[in-house]
Design a protein around this motif. Structure first.
Motif, PDB file in Angstrom:
ATOM      1  N   MET A 229      11.765  11.093  -2.058  1.00  0.00           N
ATOM      2  CA  MET A 229      11.128  11.403  -3.341  1.00  0.00           C
ATOM      3  C   MET A 229      10.900  12.907  -3.479  1.00  0.00           C
TER       4      MET A 229
ATOM      5  N   ALA B  24       3.131   8.200  -4.062  1.00  0.00           N
ATOM      6  CA  ALA B  24       4.268   7.301  -4.227  1.00  0.00           C
ATOM      7  C   ALA B  24       4.020   6.276  -5.323  1.00  0.00           C
TER       8      ALA B  24
ATOM      9  N   GLN C 170       8.668   4.112   4.927  1.00  0.00           N
ATOM     10  CA  GLN C 170       7.847   4.799   3.928  1.00  0.00           C
ATOM     11  C   GLN C 170       7.990   6.305   4.073  1.00  0.00           C
TER      12      GLN C 170
ATOM     13  N   VAL D 136       9.287   8.639   1.081  1.00  0.00           N
ATOM     14  CA  VAL D 136       8.479   9.715   0.521  1.00  0.00           C
ATOM     15  C   VAL D 136       9.242  11.035   0.631  1.00  0.00           C
TER      16      VAL D 136
ATOM     17  N   VAL E  14       0.867  -1.171   0.000  1.00  0.00           N
ATOM     18  CA  VAL E  14       0.000   0.000   0.000  1.00  0.00           C
ATOM     19  C   VAL E  14       0.907   1.225   0.000  1.00  0.00           C
ATOM     20  N   PHE E  15       0.804   1.989  -1.063  1.00  0.00           N
ATOM     21  CA  PHE E  15       1.694   3.135  -1.199  1.00  0.00           C
ATOM     22  C   PHE E  15       1.078   4.373  -0.586  1.00  0.00           C
ATOM     23  N   PRO E  16       1.904   5.236  -0.029  1.00  0.00           N
ATOM     24  CA  PRO E  16       1.402   6.548   0.408  1.00  0.00           C
ATOM     25  C   PRO E  16       0.972   7.366  -0.800  1.00  0.00           C
TER      26      PRO E  16
END
Lengths: 173, 346
Positions: free
Chosen positions: B313, A13, B306, B310, A8-10
Protein backbone atom coordinates in the motif's frame (compact mmCIF):
# COMPACT_ATOMS: atom_id res chain seq x y z
CA UNK A 1 -12.57 -19.96 6.03
CA UNK A 2 -13.06 -18.23 9.35
CA UNK A 3 -15.93 -16.10 8.16
CA UNK A 4 -17.07 -14.96 11.55
CA UNK A 5 -13.69 -13.59 12.46
CA UNK A 6 -13.44 -9.83 12.50
CA UNK A 7 -10.44 -8.64 10.60
CA UNK A 8 -8.23 -6.30 12.55
CA UNK A 9 -6.50 -3.92 10.21
CA UNK A 10 -3.15 -2.28 10.82
CA UNK A 11 -3.09 1.46 11.20
CA UNK A 12 -4.14 3.19 7.98
CA UNK A 13 -5.12 -0.03 6.20
CA UNK A 14 -8.78 0.08 7.16
CA UNK A 15 -9.38 3.45 5.48
CA UNK A 16 -8.00 2.18 2.23
CA UNK A 17 -10.13 -0.92 2.04
CA UNK A 18 -12.17 -0.90 -1.15
CA UNK A 19 -10.09 1.80 -2.84
CA UNK A 20 -8.21 1.15 -6.05
CA UNK A 21 -4.90 -0.57 -5.64
CA UNK A 22 -1.64 0.83 -6.95
CA UNK A 23 0.91 -0.57 -9.37
CA UNK A 24 3.37 -1.95 -6.83
CA UNK A 25 0.84 -4.19 -5.08
CA UNK A 26 -0.44 -5.43 -8.37
CA UNK A 27 3.04 -6.14 -9.69
CA UNK A 28 3.82 -8.02 -6.50
CA UNK A 29 0.70 -10.07 -6.96
CA UNK A 30 1.63 -10.75 -10.55
CA UNK A 31 5.10 -11.87 -9.56
CA UNK A 32 3.67 -14.30 -7.07
CA UNK A 33 1.24 -15.51 -9.69
CA UNK A 34 4.10 -16.06 -12.14
CA UNK A 35 5.91 -18.23 -9.62
CA UNK A 36 2.70 -20.05 -8.96
CA UNK A 37 2.14 -20.49 -12.68
CA UNK A 38 5.64 -21.82 -13.13
CA UNK A 39 4.97 -24.34 -10.40
CA UNK A 40 1.78 -25.35 -12.12
CA UNK A 41 3.65 -25.64 -15.42
CA UNK A 42 6.28 -27.81 -13.83
CA UNK A 43 3.57 -29.95 -12.34
CA UNK A 44 1.99 -30.26 -15.72
CA UNK A 45 5.34 -31.24 -17.19
CA UNK A 46 5.78 -33.92 -14.53
CA UNK A 47 2.28 -35.09 -15.20
CA UNK A 48 2.93 -35.49 -18.89
CA UNK A 49 6.20 -37.26 -18.19
CA UNK A 50 4.53 -39.60 -15.76
CA UNK A 51 1.85 -40.32 -18.30
CA UNK A 52 4.48 -41.16 -20.87
CA UNK A 53 6.41 -43.31 -18.44
CA UNK A 54 3.31 -45.25 -17.52
CA UNK A 55 2.35 -45.75 -21.13
CA UNK A 56 5.74 -47.14 -22.17
CA UNK A 57 8.42 -47.21 -19.58
CA UNK A 58 10.95 -48.89 -21.84
CA UNK A 59 10.97 -46.14 -24.36
CA UNK A 60 10.49 -43.41 -21.73
CA UNK A 61 12.41 -40.22 -22.16
CA UNK A 62 11.85 -36.88 -20.53
CA UNK A 63 9.68 -34.74 -22.74
CA UNK A 64 11.67 -32.00 -24.36
CA UNK A 65 9.11 -29.46 -25.51
CA UNK A 66 10.05 -26.74 -27.86
CA UNK A 67 10.09 -23.09 -26.62
CA UNK A 68 6.90 -22.37 -28.52
CA UNK A 69 5.26 -25.29 -26.91
CA UNK A 70 6.37 -24.13 -23.48
CA UNK A 71 5.06 -20.65 -24.07
CA UNK A 72 1.77 -22.00 -25.31
CA UNK A 73 1.42 -24.39 -22.43
CA UNK A 74 2.34 -21.63 -20.00
CA UNK A 75 -0.16 -19.28 -21.56
CA UNK A 76 -2.91 -21.85 -21.35
CA UNK A 77 -2.09 -22.60 -17.72
CA UNK A 78 -2.01 -18.94 -16.77
CA UNK A 79 -5.24 -18.10 -18.59
CA UNK A 80 -7.05 -21.00 -17.02
CA UNK A 81 -5.70 -20.11 -13.60
CA UNK A 82 -6.62 -16.44 -13.89
CA UNK A 83 -10.06 -17.12 -15.32
CA UNK A 84 -10.98 -19.56 -12.63
CA UNK A 85 -9.57 -17.39 -9.85
CA UNK A 86 -11.13 -14.09 -10.95
CA UNK A 87 -14.54 -15.49 -11.80
CA UNK A 88 -14.79 -17.34 -8.49
CA UNK A 89 -13.29 -15.16 -5.79
CA UNK A 90 -12.04 -12.24 -7.78
CA UNK A 91 -8.43 -12.86 -6.95
CA UNK A 92 -5.52 -15.15 -7.62
CA UNK A 93 -3.13 -16.52 -5.06
CA UNK A 94 -0.76 -13.61 -5.49
CA UNK A 95 -3.61 -11.11 -5.18
CA UNK A 96 -4.77 -12.86 -2.04
CA UNK A 97 -1.37 -12.45 -0.52
CA UNK A 98 -1.32 -8.77 -1.40
CA UNK A 99 -4.92 -8.25 -0.31
CA UNK A 100 -6.27 -7.34 -3.77
CA UNK A 101 -9.45 -8.21 -5.58
CA UNK A 102 -10.70 -7.74 -9.12
CA UNK A 103 -14.23 -6.36 -9.30
CA UNK A 104 -16.55 -5.38 -12.07
CA UNK A 105 -18.30 -1.98 -12.13
CA UNK A 106 -20.88 -3.40 -9.73
CA UNK A 107 -18.20 -4.19 -7.16
CA UNK A 108 -18.51 -7.92 -7.61
CA UNK A 109 -16.05 -10.45 -8.99
CA UNK A 110 -16.21 -10.39 -12.78
CA UNK A 111 -18.15 -13.02 -14.64
CA UNK A 112 -16.47 -15.98 -16.37
CA UNK A 113 -16.56 -14.39 -19.77
CA UNK A 114 -15.18 -11.10 -18.61
CA UNK A 115 -12.60 -12.98 -16.60
CA UNK A 116 -11.55 -15.05 -19.60
CA UNK A 117 -11.19 -12.02 -21.82
CA UNK A 118 -9.26 -10.17 -19.14
CA UNK A 119 -7.01 -13.19 -18.61
CA UNK A 120 -6.26 -13.48 -22.31
CA UNK A 121 -5.58 -9.78 -22.47
CA UNK A 122 -3.24 -9.99 -19.47
CA UNK A 123 -1.30 -12.86 -20.97
CA UNK A 124 -1.17 -11.24 -24.39
CA UNK A 125 -0.09 -7.84 -23.15
CA UNK A 126 1.35 -8.04 -19.66
CA UNK A 127 2.85 -4.62 -19.89
CA UNK A 128 -0.65 -3.19 -19.83
CA UNK A 129 -0.45 -3.63 -16.09
CA UNK A 130 2.07 -0.82 -15.78
CA UNK A 131 -0.46 1.69 -16.96
CA UNK A 132 -1.93 1.56 -13.52
CA UNK A 133 1.06 3.55 -12.33
CA UNK A 134 0.04 6.41 -14.56
CA UNK A 135 -3.71 6.13 -14.62
CA UNK A 136 -5.58 8.59 -12.44
CA UNK A 137 -7.74 5.70 -11.34
CA UNK A 138 -4.92 3.17 -11.04
CA UNK A 139 -6.41 1.37 -14.01
CA UNK A 140 -4.41 -1.00 -16.19
CA UNK A 141 -5.04 -1.36 -19.90
CA UNK A 142 -7.09 -4.49 -19.23
CA UNK A 143 -9.19 -2.62 -16.68
CA UNK A 144 -9.88 0.08 -19.18
CA UNK A 145 -10.82 -2.51 -21.79
CA UNK A 146 -13.16 -4.59 -19.69
CA UNK A 147 -14.39 -2.13 -17.07
CA UNK A 148 -12.81 -3.92 -14.17
CA UNK A 149 -10.99 -2.50 -11.15
CA UNK A 150 -8.47 -3.87 -8.72
CA UNK A 151 -9.13 -2.78 -5.15
CA UNK A 152 -7.65 -3.29 -1.71
CA UNK A 153 -9.82 -5.88 -0.09
CA UNK A 154 -8.42 -7.78 2.84
CA UNK A 155 -11.76 -9.29 3.68
CA UNK A 156 -12.00 -13.04 3.35
CA UNK A 157 -15.48 -13.19 1.89
CA UNK A 158 -16.48 -12.49 -1.64
CA UNK A 159 -18.66 -9.43 -2.18
CA UNK A 160 -22.10 -10.67 -3.23
CA UNK A 161 -24.69 -8.21 -4.51
CA UNK A 162 -24.11 -4.80 -6.03
CA UNK A 163 -26.83 -3.29 -3.82
CA UNK A 164 -25.00 -4.30 -0.66
CA UNK A 165 -23.04 -1.66 1.08
CA UNK A 166 -19.47 -2.90 1.16
CA UNK A 167 -18.79 -1.39 4.52
CA UNK A 168 -21.98 -2.76 6.07
CA UNK A 169 -20.95 -6.39 5.99
CA UNK A 170 -17.29 -5.82 6.65
CA UNK A 171 -15.97 -8.63 8.82
CA UNK A 172 -19.28 -10.47 8.74
CA UNK A 173 -19.82 -13.95 7.41
CA UNK B 1 -8.22 -26.40 154.65
CA UNK B 2 -7.22 -29.08 152.29
CA UNK B 3 -9.43 -30.98 149.88
CA UNK B 4 -10.85 -28.92 147.09
CA UNK B 5 -12.80 -31.99 145.99
CA UNK B 6 -14.88 -31.76 149.10
CA UNK B 7 -16.04 -28.25 148.53
CA UNK B 8 -18.88 -28.94 146.01
CA UNK B 9 -20.59 -31.18 148.55
CA UNK B 10 -21.12 -28.22 150.84
CA UNK B 11 -22.58 -25.98 148.15
CA UNK B 12 -26.17 -27.22 147.95
CA UNK B 13 -27.00 -26.27 151.58
CA UNK B 14 -26.21 -22.64 150.89
CA UNK B 15 -29.49 -20.84 150.44
CA UNK B 16 -29.47 -17.18 151.41
CA UNK B 17 -32.73 -15.57 152.44
CA UNK B 18 -32.49 -12.73 150.01
CA UNK B 19 -32.60 -15.03 146.96
CA UNK B 20 -35.82 -14.80 145.00
CA UNK B 21 -36.93 -18.32 144.31
CA UNK B 22 -39.11 -19.13 141.36
CA UNK B 23 -41.94 -21.62 141.96
CA UNK B 24 -40.37 -24.08 139.47
CA UNK B 25 -37.02 -23.87 141.10
CA UNK B 26 -38.40 -24.72 144.50
CA UNK B 27 -39.23 -28.25 143.43
CA UNK B 28 -35.79 -28.67 141.95
CA UNK B 29 -34.15 -27.61 145.17
CA UNK B 30 -36.42 -29.66 147.34
CA UNK B 31 -33.78 -32.36 147.97
CA UNK B 32 -31.79 -29.83 149.96
CA UNK B 33 -34.64 -28.94 152.29
CA UNK B 34 -34.55 -32.04 154.50
CA UNK B 35 -30.83 -31.74 154.89
CA UNK B 36 -30.91 -28.17 156.10
CA UNK B 37 -31.76 -28.94 159.76
CA UNK B 38 -28.98 -31.49 159.79
CA UNK B 39 -26.66 -28.98 158.24
CA UNK B 40 -27.66 -26.32 160.80
CA UNK B 41 -27.04 -28.72 163.60
CA UNK B 42 -23.82 -30.05 162.22
CA UNK B 43 -22.73 -26.49 161.61
CA UNK B 44 -22.98 -25.83 165.39
CA UNK B 45 -21.02 -28.93 166.10
CA UNK B 46 -18.51 -28.08 163.50
CA UNK B 47 -17.95 -24.69 165.07
CA UNK B 48 -17.32 -26.32 168.38
CA UNK B 49 -15.11 -28.97 166.86
CA UNK B 50 -13.02 -26.51 165.01
CA UNK B 51 -12.85 -23.94 167.82
CA UNK B 52 -9.47 -25.18 168.96
CA UNK B 53 -8.20 -25.07 165.38
CA UNK B 54 -5.87 -22.39 164.09
CA UNK B 55 -8.36 -21.32 161.51
CA UNK B 56 -9.87 -17.87 161.85
CA UNK B 57 -12.08 -15.67 159.71
CA UNK B 58 -9.16 -13.80 158.31
CA UNK B 59 -7.58 -17.01 157.17
CA UNK B 60 -10.80 -18.26 155.65
CA UNK B 61 -10.91 -15.43 153.06
CA UNK B 62 -7.59 -16.51 151.60
CA UNK B 63 -8.12 -20.27 151.93
CA UNK B 64 -9.79 -22.59 149.40
CA UNK B 65 -13.08 -21.56 150.95
CA UNK B 66 -12.77 -18.08 149.45
CA UNK B 67 -11.69 -19.59 146.14
CA UNK B 68 -14.77 -21.73 146.23
CA UNK B 69 -16.83 -18.59 146.76
CA UNK B 70 -15.22 -16.98 143.74
CA UNK B 71 -15.99 -20.06 141.65
CA UNK B 72 -19.58 -20.05 142.80
CA UNK B 73 -19.95 -16.39 141.98
CA UNK B 74 -18.41 -16.91 138.55
CA UNK B 75 -20.56 -19.93 137.90
CA UNK B 76 -23.73 -18.08 138.81
CA UNK B 77 -22.71 -15.18 136.58
CA UNK B 78 -22.08 -17.55 133.67
CA UNK B 79 -25.37 -19.28 134.33
CA UNK B 80 -27.14 -15.96 134.40
CA UNK B 81 -25.46 -14.96 131.17
CA UNK B 82 -26.52 -18.18 129.55
CA UNK B 83 -29.98 -17.60 130.87
CA UNK B 84 -29.99 -14.12 129.42
CA UNK B 85 -28.90 -15.38 126.03
CA UNK B 86 -31.48 -18.11 126.19
CA UNK B 87 -34.08 -15.52 127.19
CA UNK B 88 -33.32 -13.52 124.05
CA UNK B 89 -33.78 -16.58 121.86
CA UNK B 90 -36.84 -17.47 123.90
CA UNK B 91 -38.25 -14.04 123.24
CA UNK B 92 -37.86 -14.57 119.48
CA UNK B 93 -39.43 -17.98 119.70
CA UNK B 94 -42.34 -16.67 121.74
CA UNK B 95 -42.79 -13.77 119.37
CA UNK B 96 -43.01 -16.18 116.41
CA UNK B 97 -45.76 -18.11 118.13
CA UNK B 98 -47.78 -15.01 119.06
CA UNK B 99 -50.36 -13.49 116.68
CA UNK B 100 -49.13 -10.38 114.95
CA UNK B 101 -50.85 -7.52 116.76
CA UNK B 102 -48.24 -4.80 117.05
CA UNK B 103 -50.75 -1.92 116.90
CA UNK B 104 -52.39 -2.89 120.19
CA UNK B 105 -49.15 -2.76 122.09
CA UNK B 106 -48.18 0.60 120.59
CA UNK B 107 -44.82 -0.68 119.34
CA UNK B 108 -43.91 -2.24 122.65
CA UNK B 109 -43.11 -5.92 122.22
CA UNK B 110 -44.59 -8.06 125.00
CA UNK B 111 -42.11 -10.81 124.32
CA UNK B 112 -39.27 -8.36 124.67
CA UNK B 113 -40.78 -7.11 127.88
CA UNK B 114 -41.03 -10.61 129.26
CA UNK B 115 -37.53 -11.41 128.17
CA UNK B 116 -36.23 -8.19 129.71
CA UNK B 117 -37.99 -8.94 132.96
CA UNK B 118 -36.55 -12.40 132.99
CA UNK B 119 -33.12 -11.03 132.26
CA UNK B 120 -33.36 -8.48 135.09
CA UNK B 121 -34.53 -11.16 137.49
CA UNK B 122 -31.69 -13.41 136.41
CA UNK B 123 -29.11 -10.68 136.93
CA UNK B 124 -30.48 -9.86 140.36
CA UNK B 125 -30.56 -13.54 141.19
CA UNK B 126 -27.04 -13.96 140.02
CA UNK B 127 -25.73 -11.07 142.10
CA UNK B 128 -27.63 -12.16 145.18
CA UNK B 129 -26.57 -15.74 144.67
CA UNK B 130 -22.99 -14.71 144.24
CA UNK B 131 -23.00 -12.67 147.46
CA UNK B 132 -24.75 -15.40 149.43
CA UNK B 133 -22.49 -18.06 148.06
CA UNK B 134 -19.50 -16.11 149.19
CA UNK B 135 -20.84 -15.70 152.69
CA UNK B 136 -21.94 -19.29 152.86
CA UNK B 137 -18.61 -20.51 151.68
CA UNK B 138 -16.87 -18.47 154.30
CA UNK B 139 -18.93 -19.97 157.07
CA UNK B 140 -19.51 -23.47 155.71
CA UNK B 141 -15.86 -24.31 155.30
CA UNK B 142 -15.35 -25.71 158.85
CA UNK B 143 -18.46 -27.90 158.52
CA UNK B 144 -17.21 -29.71 155.47
CA UNK B 145 -14.94 -32.06 157.37
CA UNK B 146 -17.84 -33.07 159.55
CA UNK B 147 -20.13 -33.62 156.57
CA UNK B 148 -17.96 -36.36 155.25
CA UNK B 149 -17.95 -38.36 158.47
CA UNK B 150 -19.37 -41.89 157.93
CA UNK B 151 -22.05 -41.61 160.54
CA UNK B 152 -23.52 -38.44 159.23
CA UNK B 153 -23.10 -39.68 155.69
CA UNK B 154 -25.17 -42.71 156.50
CA UNK B 155 -28.01 -40.72 158.04
CA UNK B 156 -27.94 -38.19 155.30
CA UNK B 157 -27.88 -40.94 152.68
CA UNK B 158 -30.98 -42.57 154.11
CA UNK B 159 -32.80 -39.28 154.30
CA UNK B 160 -31.71 -38.32 150.80
CA UNK B 161 -32.93 -41.67 149.44
CA UNK B 162 -36.37 -41.08 150.90
CA UNK B 163 -36.54 -37.57 149.56
CA UNK B 164 -35.35 -38.79 146.17
CA UNK B 165 -38.12 -41.33 146.00
CA UNK B 166 -40.69 -38.65 146.74
CA UNK B 167 -39.20 -36.36 144.13
CA UNK B 168 -39.02 -39.17 141.59
CA UNK B 169 -42.70 -39.77 142.01
CA UNK B 170 -43.45 -36.12 141.53
CA UNK B 171 -41.22 -36.05 138.42
CA UNK B 172 -42.87 -39.09 136.88
CA UNK B 173 -46.30 -37.57 137.48
CA UNK B 174 -45.50 -34.45 135.56
CA UNK B 175 -42.96 -35.95 133.15
CA UNK B 176 -45.15 -36.23 130.04
CA UNK B 177 -46.45 -32.70 130.41
CA UNK B 178 -42.99 -31.30 130.86
CA UNK B 179 -41.57 -33.27 127.92
CA UNK B 180 -44.34 -31.96 125.71
CA UNK B 181 -43.63 -28.41 126.79
CA UNK B 182 -39.93 -28.84 126.24
CA UNK B 183 -40.49 -30.45 122.85
CA UNK B 184 -42.72 -27.66 121.58
CA UNK B 185 -40.32 -25.09 122.99
CA UNK B 186 -37.33 -26.69 121.28
CA UNK B 187 -39.30 -27.07 118.08
CA UNK B 188 -39.63 -23.32 117.92
CA UNK B 189 -36.19 -22.56 119.31
CA UNK B 190 -33.93 -24.84 117.23
CA UNK B 191 -34.85 -23.44 113.79
CA UNK B 192 -34.35 -19.95 115.18
CA UNK B 193 -30.90 -20.87 116.43
CA UNK B 194 -30.03 -22.55 113.15
CA UNK B 195 -31.16 -19.48 111.21
CA UNK B 196 -29.12 -17.22 113.44
CA UNK B 197 -26.07 -19.42 112.98
CA UNK B 198 -26.51 -19.43 109.25
CA UNK B 199 -26.74 -15.65 109.23
CA UNK B 200 -23.56 -15.33 111.20
CA UNK B 201 -21.43 -17.89 109.40
CA UNK B 202 -20.25 -17.57 105.80
CA UNK B 203 -20.36 -21.23 104.92
CA UNK B 204 -18.83 -20.75 101.49
CA UNK B 205 -15.82 -18.92 102.85
CA UNK B 206 -15.56 -21.47 105.62
CA UNK B 207 -15.54 -24.36 103.17
CA UNK B 208 -13.07 -22.55 100.97
CA UNK B 209 -10.78 -21.94 103.90
CA UNK B 210 -11.07 -25.20 105.72
CA UNK B 211 -11.88 -27.84 103.13
CA UNK B 212 -9.32 -29.28 100.71
CA UNK B 213 -11.63 -29.60 97.76
CA UNK B 214 -8.91 -31.01 95.55
CA UNK B 215 -8.38 -33.89 97.93
CA UNK B 216 -12.09 -34.64 97.86
CA UNK B 217 -12.17 -34.46 94.09
CA UNK B 218 -9.23 -36.84 93.90
CA UNK B 219 -11.21 -39.38 95.86
CA UNK B 220 -14.16 -39.12 93.47
CA UNK B 221 -14.41 -42.04 91.05
CA UNK B 222 -15.33 -40.10 87.95
CA UNK B 223 -15.29 -43.19 85.78
CA UNK B 224 -17.99 -44.72 87.89
CA UNK B 225 -20.06 -41.56 87.56
CA UNK B 226 -19.54 -41.52 83.81
CA UNK B 227 -20.62 -45.15 83.63
CA UNK B 228 -23.95 -44.07 85.00
CA UNK B 229 -24.35 -41.24 82.47
CA UNK B 230 -26.28 -42.10 79.31
CA UNK B 231 -24.38 -39.93 76.85
CA UNK B 232 -26.41 -41.17 73.90
CA UNK B 233 -29.58 -39.93 75.54
CA UNK B 234 -27.92 -36.59 76.22
CA UNK B 235 -26.82 -36.30 72.59
CA UNK B 236 -30.33 -37.13 71.47
CA UNK B 237 -31.54 -34.13 73.42
CA UNK B 238 -29.05 -31.80 71.70
CA UNK B 239 -30.15 -30.09 68.48
CA UNK B 240 -26.87 -30.33 66.61
CA UNK B 241 -28.36 -28.74 63.49
CA UNK B 242 -29.16 -25.63 65.49
CA UNK B 243 -25.60 -25.53 66.79
CA UNK B 244 -24.15 -25.95 63.32
CA UNK B 245 -26.42 -23.21 62.04
CA UNK B 246 -24.89 -20.85 64.60
CA UNK B 247 -21.32 -21.67 63.58
CA UNK B 248 -19.63 -19.22 61.23
CA UNK B 249 -17.94 -21.73 58.97
CA UNK B 250 -16.24 -19.10 56.85
CA UNK B 251 -14.67 -17.55 59.88
CA UNK B 252 -13.47 -20.95 61.01
CA UNK B 253 -12.12 -21.65 57.55
CA UNK B 254 -10.19 -18.39 57.63
CA UNK B 255 -8.34 -19.69 60.63
CA UNK B 256 -7.24 -22.85 58.85
CA UNK B 257 -3.60 -22.75 57.81
CA UNK B 258 -3.91 -24.36 54.40
CA UNK B 259 -0.23 -23.96 53.67
CA UNK B 260 0.64 -25.95 56.74
CA UNK B 261 -1.77 -28.70 55.76
CA UNK B 262 -0.29 -28.81 52.29
CA UNK B 263 3.21 -28.89 53.75
CA UNK B 264 2.24 -32.02 55.67
CA UNK B 265 0.73 -33.65 52.60
CA UNK B 266 2.77 -36.11 50.57
CA UNK B 267 1.91 -34.74 47.16
CA UNK B 268 4.28 -37.12 45.41
CA UNK B 269 2.41 -40.10 46.81
CA UNK B 270 -0.86 -38.62 45.59
CA UNK B 271 0.59 -38.00 42.14
CA UNK B 272 1.82 -41.57 41.96
CA UNK B 273 -1.70 -42.76 42.61
CA UNK B 274 -3.07 -40.73 39.72
CA UNK B 275 -3.33 -42.13 36.22
CA UNK B 276 -1.47 -39.23 34.68
CA UNK B 277 -1.11 -40.94 31.33
CA UNK B 278 -4.84 -41.53 31.12
CA UNK B 279 -5.59 -37.97 32.13
CA UNK B 280 -3.15 -36.66 29.56
CA UNK B 281 -4.77 -38.78 26.87
CA UNK B 282 -8.18 -37.45 27.80
CA UNK B 283 -6.94 -33.86 27.73
CA UNK B 284 -5.29 -34.34 24.34
CA UNK B 285 -8.45 -35.94 23.03
CA UNK B 286 -10.42 -32.90 24.14
CA UNK B 287 -8.02 -30.50 22.43
CA UNK B 288 -8.30 -30.09 18.67
CA UNK B 289 -4.56 -29.98 18.22
CA UNK B 290 -4.56 -29.75 14.41
CA UNK B 291 -6.87 -26.78 14.58
CA UNK B 292 -4.63 -25.17 17.18
CA UNK B 293 -1.59 -25.61 14.94
CA UNK B 294 -3.54 -24.31 12.00
CA UNK B 295 -4.68 -21.23 13.81
CA UNK B 296 -1.30 -20.42 15.30
CA UNK B 297 0.44 -20.78 11.94
CA UNK B 298 -2.39 -18.81 10.38
CA UNK B 299 -1.80 -16.01 12.83
CA UNK B 300 1.90 -16.00 12.07
CA UNK B 301 1.22 -16.02 8.33
CA UNK B 302 -1.39 -13.35 8.76
CA UNK B 303 1.08 -11.05 10.49
CA UNK B 304 3.61 -11.56 7.70
CA UNK B 305 1.01 -11.05 5.02
CA UNK B 306 -0.30 -7.91 6.68
CA UNK B 307 3.18 -6.48 6.73
CA UNK B 308 3.61 -7.21 3.01
CA UNK B 309 0.20 -5.73 2.24
CA UNK B 310 0.85 -2.56 4.19
CA UNK B 311 4.24 -2.15 2.53
CA UNK B 312 2.57 -2.68 -0.84
CA UNK B 313 0.00 0.00 0.00
CA UNK B 314 2.69 2.45 1.00
CA UNK B 315 4.70 1.67 -2.13
CA UNK B 316 1.58 2.18 -4.26
CA UNK B 317 1.02 5.56 -2.74
CA UNK B 318 4.65 6.54 -3.12
CA UNK B 319 4.76 5.56 -6.78
CA UNK B 320 1.50 7.30 -7.49
CA UNK B 321 2.71 10.39 -5.71
CA UNK B 322 5.95 10.44 -7.71
CA UNK B 323 4.13 9.89 -10.97
CA UNK B 324 1.59 12.58 -10.15
CA UNK B 325 4.37 14.98 -9.25
CA UNK B 326 6.13 14.24 -12.51
CA UNK B 327 2.95 14.63 -14.51
CA UNK B 328 2.03 17.67 -12.41
CA UNK B 329 -1.50 16.67 -11.61
CA UNK B 330 -3.67 16.44 -8.57
CA UNK B 331 -4.31 13.46 -6.37
CA UNK B 332 -5.82 10.36 -7.87
CA UNK B 333 -9.41 9.29 -7.78
CA UNK B 334 -9.23 6.00 -5.94
CA UNK B 335 -12.87 5.63 -4.99
CA UNK B 336 -14.21 2.14 -5.36
CA UNK B 337 -16.06 1.43 -8.58
CA UNK B 338 -19.48 0.93 -7.00
CA UNK B 339 -19.27 4.26 -5.20
CA UNK B 340 -17.88 5.79 -8.31
CA UNK B 341 -20.89 4.59 -10.24
CA UNK B 342 -23.15 6.02 -7.56
CA UNK B 343 -21.49 9.40 -7.61
CA UNK B 344 -20.93 9.51 -11.36
CA UNK B 345 -17.74 9.92 -13.32
CA UNK B 346 -15.56 12.91 -12.58
Amino acid sequence: MSGTRVTVFPEGAAARQGTRAGAVSRLGAMAIDLVYSAALLAAAYLGVASFRFLRNARTFAWPQPAFDEILLAGAVVVVLMLTIAWSSTGRTSGMKVMGLRVVDPAGRPPGPFRSLLRAVACVAFPLGLFWSAFSRRNASVQDLLFGTSVIYDWRMHVPAARTDEPAADAGAA
Amino acid sequence: MCGMDRIPIGEPPVEPDNVVRLPGAEAAEQPDAPEQPDEEMSYEEAIAADAEGPVDDEGATTTPGSQFAGLVEQGVRVGAGLFAAGAAALADALRSTMPADDDETGGKDPAATIAGAGLGAAVATAEAAAGAAKQAADTIGPAITWLVEPRFAKDAGEMAAGAARVLDGQWKASQAEMVDAATSFLGALVPEIARGLADQVDLTALVRERVDVNAIVEDVDIDRILDRVDIDAMIDRIDIDAIVARVDVNRAADQVDVDRIIARTDLVAIIHRLDLAGIADEVIDEIDLPRLVRESSGIMANETVQTVRVQGMNADRLVAHVVDRVLRREARDLLPPERESEEGDR
